[in-house]
Design a protein around this motif. Structure first.
Motif, PDB file in Angstrom:
ATOM      1  N   LEU A 187       0.830  -1.209   0.000  1.00 27.10           N
ATOM      2  CA  LEU A 187       0.000   0.000   0.000  1.00 27.10           C
ATOM      3  C   LEU A 187       0.865   1.260   0.000  1.00 27.10           C
ATOM      4  CD1 LEU A 187      -2.802   1.285   0.166  1.00 27.10           C
ATOM      5  CD2 LEU A 187      -2.656   1.115   2.671  1.00 27.10           C
ATOM      6  N   GLN A 188       1.964   1.222   0.734  1.00 27.27           N
ATOM      7  CA  GLN A 188       2.871   2.384   0.768  1.00 27.27           C
ATOM      8  C   GLN A 188       3.492   2.636  -0.608  1.00 27.27           C
ATOM      9  OE1 GLN A 188       5.968   2.029   3.684  1.00 27.27           O
ATOM     10  NE2 GLN A 188       6.714   4.113   3.376  1.00 27.27           N
ATOM     11  N   LYS A 189       3.952   1.546  -1.281  1.00 23.40           N
ATOM     12  CA  LYS A 189       4.534   1.705  -2.617  1.00 23.40           C
ATOM     13  C   LYS A 189       3.484   2.211  -3.611  1.00 23.40           C
ATOM     14  CE  LYS A 189       8.061  -1.905  -2.128  1.00 23.40           C
ATOM     15  NZ  LYS A 189       8.548  -3.210  -2.638  1.00 23.40           N
ATOM     16  N   TYR A 190       2.297   1.618  -3.528  1.00 20.60           N
ATOM     17  CA  TYR A 190       1.225   2.021  -4.451  1.00 20.60           C
ATOM     18  C   TYR A 190       0.843   3.488  -4.230  1.00 20.60           C
ATOM     19  CZ  TYR A 190      -3.420   2.167  -6.590  1.00 20.60           C
ATOM     20  OH  TYR A 190      -4.512   2.511  -7.341  1.00 20.60           O
ATOM     21  N   THR A 191       0.707   3.895  -2.961  1.00 25.39           N
ATOM     22  CA  THR A 191       0.330   5.287  -2.643  1.00 25.39           C
ATOM     23  C   THR A 191       1.419   6.264  -3.066  1.00 25.39           C
ATOM     24  OG1 THR A 191      -0.932   4.477  -0.751  1.00 25.39           O
ATOM     25  CG2 THR A 191      -0.447   6.833  -0.818  1.00 25.39           C
ATOM     26  N   ALA A 192       2.684   5.893  -2.791  1.00 32.43           N
ATOM     27  CA  ALA A 192       3.786   6.777  -3.178  1.00 32.43           C
ATOM     28  C   ALA A 192       3.854   6.934  -4.700  1.00 32.43           C
ATOM     29  CB  ALA A 192       5.105   6.223  -2.643  1.00 32.43           C
ATOM     30  N   PHE A 193       3.607   5.821  -5.421  1.00 33.10           N
ATOM     31  CA  PHE A 193       3.650   5.899  -6.888  1.00 33.10           C
ATOM     32  C   PHE A 193       2.502   6.756  -7.426  1.00 33.10           C
ATOM     33  CE2 PHE A 193       2.635   4.277 -11.137  1.00 33.10           C
ATOM     34  CZ  PHE A 193       3.878   4.402 -11.747  1.00 33.10           C
ATOM     35  N   ILE A 194       1.311   6.583  -6.867  1.00 32.51           N
ATOM     36  CA  ILE A 194       0.151   7.373  -7.301  1.00 32.51           C
ATOM     37  C   ILE A 194       0.365   8.859  -7.022  1.00 32.51           C
ATOM     38  CG2 ILE A 194      -2.281   7.842  -6.816  1.00 32.51           C
ATOM     39  CD1 ILE A 194      -1.865   5.476  -8.601  1.00 32.51           C
ATOM     40  N   ASP A 195       0.972   9.173  -5.872  1.00 31.60           N
ATOM     41  CA  ASP A 195       1.193  10.582  -5.519  1.00 31.60           C
ATOM     42  C   ASP A 195       2.243  11.244  -6.398  1.00 31.60           C
ATOM     43  OD1 ASP A 195      -0.693  10.340  -3.569  1.00 31.60           O
ATOM     44  OD2 ASP A 195       0.749   9.952  -1.954  1.00 31.60           O
ATOM     45  N   VAL A 215       3.277  10.100  -9.637  1.00 29.36           N
ATOM     46  CA  VAL A 215       3.128   9.893 -11.077  1.00 29.36           C
ATOM     47  C   VAL A 215       1.665  10.081 -11.447  1.00 29.36           C
ATOM     48  CG1 VAL A 215       3.389   8.254 -12.982  1.00 29.36           C
ATOM     49  CG2 VAL A 215       5.082   8.309 -11.147  1.00 29.36           C
ATOM     50  N   GLN A 216       1.449  10.694 -12.600  1.00 30.00           N
ATOM     51  CA  GLN A 216       0.096  10.883 -13.116  1.00 30.00           C
ATOM     52  C   GLN A 216      -0.183   9.831 -14.191  1.00 30.00           C
ATOM     53  OE1 GLN A 216      -0.604  14.643 -14.949  1.00 30.00           O
ATOM     54  NE2 GLN A 216      -2.775  14.280 -15.300  1.00 30.00           N
ATOM     55  N   ILE A 217      -1.215   9.049 -13.969  1.00 29.18           N
ATOM     56  CA  ILE A 217      -1.610   7.998 -14.910  1.00 29.18           C
ATOM     57  C   ILE A 217      -2.854   8.475 -15.653  1.00 29.18           C
ATOM     58  CG2 ILE A 217      -2.281   5.597 -15.201  1.00 29.18           C
ATOM     59  CD1 ILE A 217       0.553   5.995 -14.194  1.00 29.18           C
ATOM     60  N   TYR A 218      -2.770   8.465 -17.005  1.00 30.24           N
ATOM     61  CA  TYR A 218      -3.905   8.910 -17.803  1.00 30.24           C
ATOM     62  C   TYR A 218      -4.915   7.770 -17.968  1.00 30.24           C
ATOM     63  CZ  TYR A 218      -0.807  12.759 -19.063  1.00 30.24           C
ATOM     64  OH  TYR A 218       0.013  13.844 -19.015  1.00 30.24           O
ATOM     65  N   ASN A 247       3.975   7.623 -20.019  1.00 31.14           N
ATOM     66  CA  ASN A 247       2.730   7.116 -19.450  1.00 31.14           C
ATOM     67  C   ASN A 247       2.585   5.612 -19.685  1.00 31.14           C
ATOM     68  OD1 ASN A 247      -0.124   7.703 -18.366  1.00 31.14           O
ATOM     69  ND2 ASN A 247      -0.498   6.627 -20.281  1.00 31.14           N
ATOM     70  N   ALA A 248       3.046   5.161 -20.857  1.00 26.66           N
ATOM     71  CA  ALA A 248       2.975   3.725 -21.138  1.00 26.66           C
ATOM     72  C   ALA A 248       3.847   2.940 -20.167  1.00 26.66           C
ATOM     73  CB  ALA A 248       3.405   3.462 -22.586  1.00 26.66           C
ATOM     74  N   GLN A 271       2.505   0.413 -16.997  1.00 28.44           N
ATOM     75  CA  GLN A 271       2.950  -0.963 -16.746  1.00 28.44           C
ATOM     76  C   GLN A 271       3.334  -1.149 -15.279  1.00 28.44           C
ATOM     77  OE1 GLN A 271       6.095  -1.729 -19.518  1.00 28.44           O
ATOM     78  NE2 GLN A 271       4.755  -1.780 -21.330  1.00 28.44           N
ATOM     79  N   GLN A 272       4.106  -0.170 -14.752  1.00 24.89           N
ATOM     80  CA  GLN A 272       4.504  -0.273 -13.344  1.00 24.89           C
ATOM     81  C   GLN A 272       3.285  -0.152 -12.432  1.00 24.89           C
ATOM     82  OE1 GLN A 272       7.536   2.511 -12.312  1.00 24.89           O
ATOM     83  NE2 GLN A 272       7.878   1.661 -10.261  1.00 24.89           N
ATOM     84  N   PHE A 273       2.335   0.720 -12.789  1.00 24.63           N
ATOM     85  CA  PHE A 273       1.111   0.877 -12.003  1.00 24.63           C
ATOM     86  C   PHE A 273       0.327  -0.431 -11.958  1.00 24.63           C
ATOM     87  CE2 PHE A 273      -3.484   1.619 -12.303  1.00 24.63           C
ATOM     88  CZ  PHE A 273      -3.719   2.182 -11.060  1.00 24.63           C
ATOM     89  N   THR A 274       0.270  -1.119 -13.074  1.00 26.53           N
ATOM     90  CA  THR A 274      -0.457  -2.391 -13.137  1.00 26.53           C
ATOM     91  C   THR A 274       0.189  -3.426 -12.226  1.00 26.53           C
ATOM     92  OG1 THR A 274      -1.068  -1.881 -15.428  1.00 26.53           O
ATOM     93  CG2 THR A 274      -1.318  -4.153 -14.694  1.00 26.53           C
TER      94      THR A 274
END
Length: 692
Positions: free
Chosen positions: A185-193, A195-198, A356-357, A361-364
């Motif tokens: 959850l920490q990695k996911y939250t830090a990545f979302i904060d 990086v902007q995913i379209y 973004n591509a 991938q990393q977001f997924t």
């Protein structure tokens, strides 16, 4: 003397500014604390303790040399209360809260102390329950910590039984899954904060924008290439031409005539068009015929001028091509800038799409890791902790404890309590202001009203002169200068600024009546005071002016000081062998003593013997001398004056000073001493004063 309600009000309004200042300070501190103090929220819960019938008996034990009978039910509840507050439960809760930081002994000890201080457990014997509450500045944290404490309390009871190893294994797995879930959850939250995913719509919009940019860029490049080739051809043609050429021609200078001919041709064409639609007798055809005739007449009147000349002139073809070259260069420069801008924008858009591509991938991958960790944690939490632990508790007969009220989430802070703080501030304000006023009134040792003089010296003042605020200068607001401090102007025969009696006739009338009743056949009065500036000379002169102007008395004012009454006035003439100077001010004969070596008195009695002469000539005589402590001639004045009018400045003269001066006068033989209270302030408002 008895203190009246009027005296209390006078004291209150006298120190009103201190009361207001104290009230503002207290209220300000209260508001700062109420809105600035750290808020404390309380989470509450209740745990039911089921006791069997065998526990309902009673037992006897010795406590403080007394036999105390306590039911087993009460004793069991007290034991549960002690267990909840035990070091084992607190330590387990602190370890769960800190996690890896629990390895530090100092941190663990401080957290345990904080938990013990903020945790409150109370046994309710009527309902066999434990009322538990925990305080913390954050309501969510307070609820979470209380939940952990209750969990550790229940685990303590479960751990007492034999199957503690199985429970520990389940708890270990649960902690491991929780840790993995927190990391994911920490990695996911830090990545979302960061990086902007379209989304799909944004991607479609960006792709469409990229295609449009490519189209615009191709068009711009084609136009640029066309204009470059055109510029190259124009420059080659320009090299073959000369800017100027020689010619031999006839120049016709008839611009106006040519314009008229042009208009005539246009009118003729318009007539031909109209004849195709209308008859020659129509209104439009007649109007155009009239216009043609007018133009022909003007052309005849305008002669044609011809000039033969041989000269050099601009080559129009050259300069036309030259202007074209300039325009093409400007156009090409603008197109190059546009091409560069479109190229940069397209490059940034393609980089954004590429990034973004990669980010998608990393977001997924992170989302899959988070979902997997969540599923694992929920599996252990729901499947093992809730089901297996509940079954284990039943199997191990841990059925005497149940949570009847889960930890509450309270959004209203229990501290600071506005109601309690404002009630406390109000009580403190009332008591503080009361003691402040009492302290100031006890510390004040000055005379404030006639009752102070009557109480201290058993003498009722002959009069009380109020303090009147007057403008310091014309056009300025009121100052705090008393009327008795006005300097007399240097003009003979005017009021020297001492027309105070005209504004306060009642006070001076009362003062005159009391003065006449104080003693019969008293004519010579000595003006006494403790220090300069108490208004003795000014008020006594106003009293003399009142007697002279309103009562028709013949009054003299003798000034040995000199005072402001005579010091600044002019028009004095020598009298009494030059020992005095005399002038009439406001119908009062003013005598000013002249200090001179020529007239230095060998016998001080002769200096004041003039008062006996004035006694025979005037109805009343007022004698002004320096303050009592500075006057060395009091022993001689006792033989020539009838009464001393001792002036006291309200809230300015201390009682000890007055007593000392009065004792001095009595030692010099003055027995008739009357007080006049000057510059008295009336603090009670007029609208309230009339009711008290």
């Amino acid at each position: 003397m008895n203190t009246t309600f009027k005296d209390i009000l006078d004291i209150f309004f006298r120190y009103l500014r201190y009361v207001i200042a104290f009230s503002v300070i207290v209220l300000g501190c209260t508001l700062i604390y109420v809105y600035g103090a750290k808020k404390v929220y309380t989470s509450k819960a209740q745990v039911l303790i089921r006791l069997g019938q065998e526990q309902m008996g009673s037992m006897q034990f010795l406590n403080n040399a007394r036999n105390v009978y306590v039911t087993r039910r009460e004793q069991e509840l007290k034991n549960e209360e002690k267990i909840f507050l035990s070091d084992r439960v607190i330590t387990a809760a602190a370890t769960a809260i800190l996690g890896d930081d629990a390895r530090d002994p100092k941190t663990l000890t401080s957290v345990k102390k904080y938990l013990s201080d903020k945790l409150e457990v109370k046994a309710l014997f009527e309902s066999d329950t434990l009322s538990i509450s925990f305080e913390f500045p954050n309501p969510y944290v307070a609820k979470g910590i209380l939940d952990i404490l209750i969990t550790k309390y229940i685990e303590h009871h479960i751990g007492v039984y034999e199957n503690a190893k199985e429970l520990s294994f389940v708890k270990l797995k649960l902690d491991e899954s929780r840790k993995k879930y927190d990391e994911a959850l920490q990695k996911y939250t830090a990545f979302i904060d960061s990086v902007q995913i379209y989304d799909e719509k944004q991607i479609e919009f960006l792709v469409e924008k990229s295609n449009n940019l490519r189209t615009d860029l191709g068009n711009a490049r084609a136009e640029h290439e066309y204009h470059v080739q055109k510029l190259r051809r124009a420059e080659e043609e320009l090299k073959l031409l000369q800017p100027y050429e020689k010619y031999n021609s006839v120049e016709v200078i008839n611009d106006r005539r040519n314009k008229l001919k042009s208009k005539l041709n246009e009118a003729s064409l318009e007539k031909q068009n109209l004849l195709q639609k209308y008859t020659p007798e129509s209104r439009l055809v007649l109007d155009i015929n009239k216009e043609i005739e007018t133009l022909q007449k003007l052309i005849k009147e305008e002669p044609e001028r011809v000039v033969d000349s041989v000269d050099s002139r601009k080559n129009e073809t050259y300069w036309t091509i030259d202007q074209t070259v300039i325009d093409l260069k400007t156009t090409i420069a603008g197109e190059e800038g546009k091409i560069a801008s479109l190229t940069q924008e397209l490059k940034g858009l393609e980089e954004d799409l590429s990034r973004n591509a990669h980010d998608y991938q990393q977001f997924t991958l992170l989302k899959k890791d988070l979902d997997l960790a969540k599923v694992t944690y929920e599996k252990y939490y729901e499947g093992f902790l809730e089901s297996d632990l509940r079954n284990m508790s039943k199997a191990e007969q841990v059925t005497n404890i149940s949570i009847i009220e889960d930890p509450s989430l309270n959004y209203i802070p229990n501290w600071p309590s506005k109601k309690k703080l404002f009630l406390f501030a109000g009580a403190f304000l009332a008591a503080g202001n009361f003691f402040l006023v009492m302290l100031l009134s006890m510390l004040s040792n000055t005379v404030t009203n006639p009752s102070d003089l009557n109480k201290q010296f058993d003498r009722v003042p002959l009069g009380t002169i109020p303090l009147e605020l007057v403008p310091a200068k014309a056009g300025e607001p009121l100052s705090k200068q008393a009327i008795s401090n006005i300097v007399a102007p240097n003009v003979r025969g005017v009021d020297v600024g001492l027309d105070y009696y005209e504004k306060n006739l009642k006070e001076f009338q009362r003062l005159y009546i009391n003065l006449t009743l104080a003693g019969e056949n008293e004519k010579v009065f000595l003006v006494g005071r403790s220090r300069p500036g108490e208004g003795g000379a000014t008020i006594s002169f106003n009293l003399a002016a009142f007697m002279a102007n309103y009562l028709g008395k013949k009054v003299a004012f003798v000034d040995y000081l000199p005072s402001r009454v005579t010091a600044t006035a002019s028009g004095f003439e020598p009298v009494l062998d030059g020992k005095f100077q005399k002038a009439e001010i406001s119908r009062v004969d003013c005598y000013r003593y002249v200090e001179s070596r020529q007239f230095r008195h060998d016998d001080l009695k002769e200096k004041y013997a003039q008062l006996d002469i004035l006694r025979e000539e005037y109805d009343y005589v007022f004698c002004n001398i320096p303050p009592v402590k500075d006057s060395a001639d009091l022993v001689f004045l006792n033989y020539h004056v009838d009464r001393i009018l001792f002036f006291v400045e309200a809230e300015g003269t201390k009682l000890q000073v007055i007593k000392y001066n009065v004792d001095t006068l009595i030692q010099y033989g003055f027995s008739k001493i009357s007080f006049i209270l000057n510059k008295r302030r009336f603090y009670i408002p007029k609208f309230l004063y009339k009711y008290v």
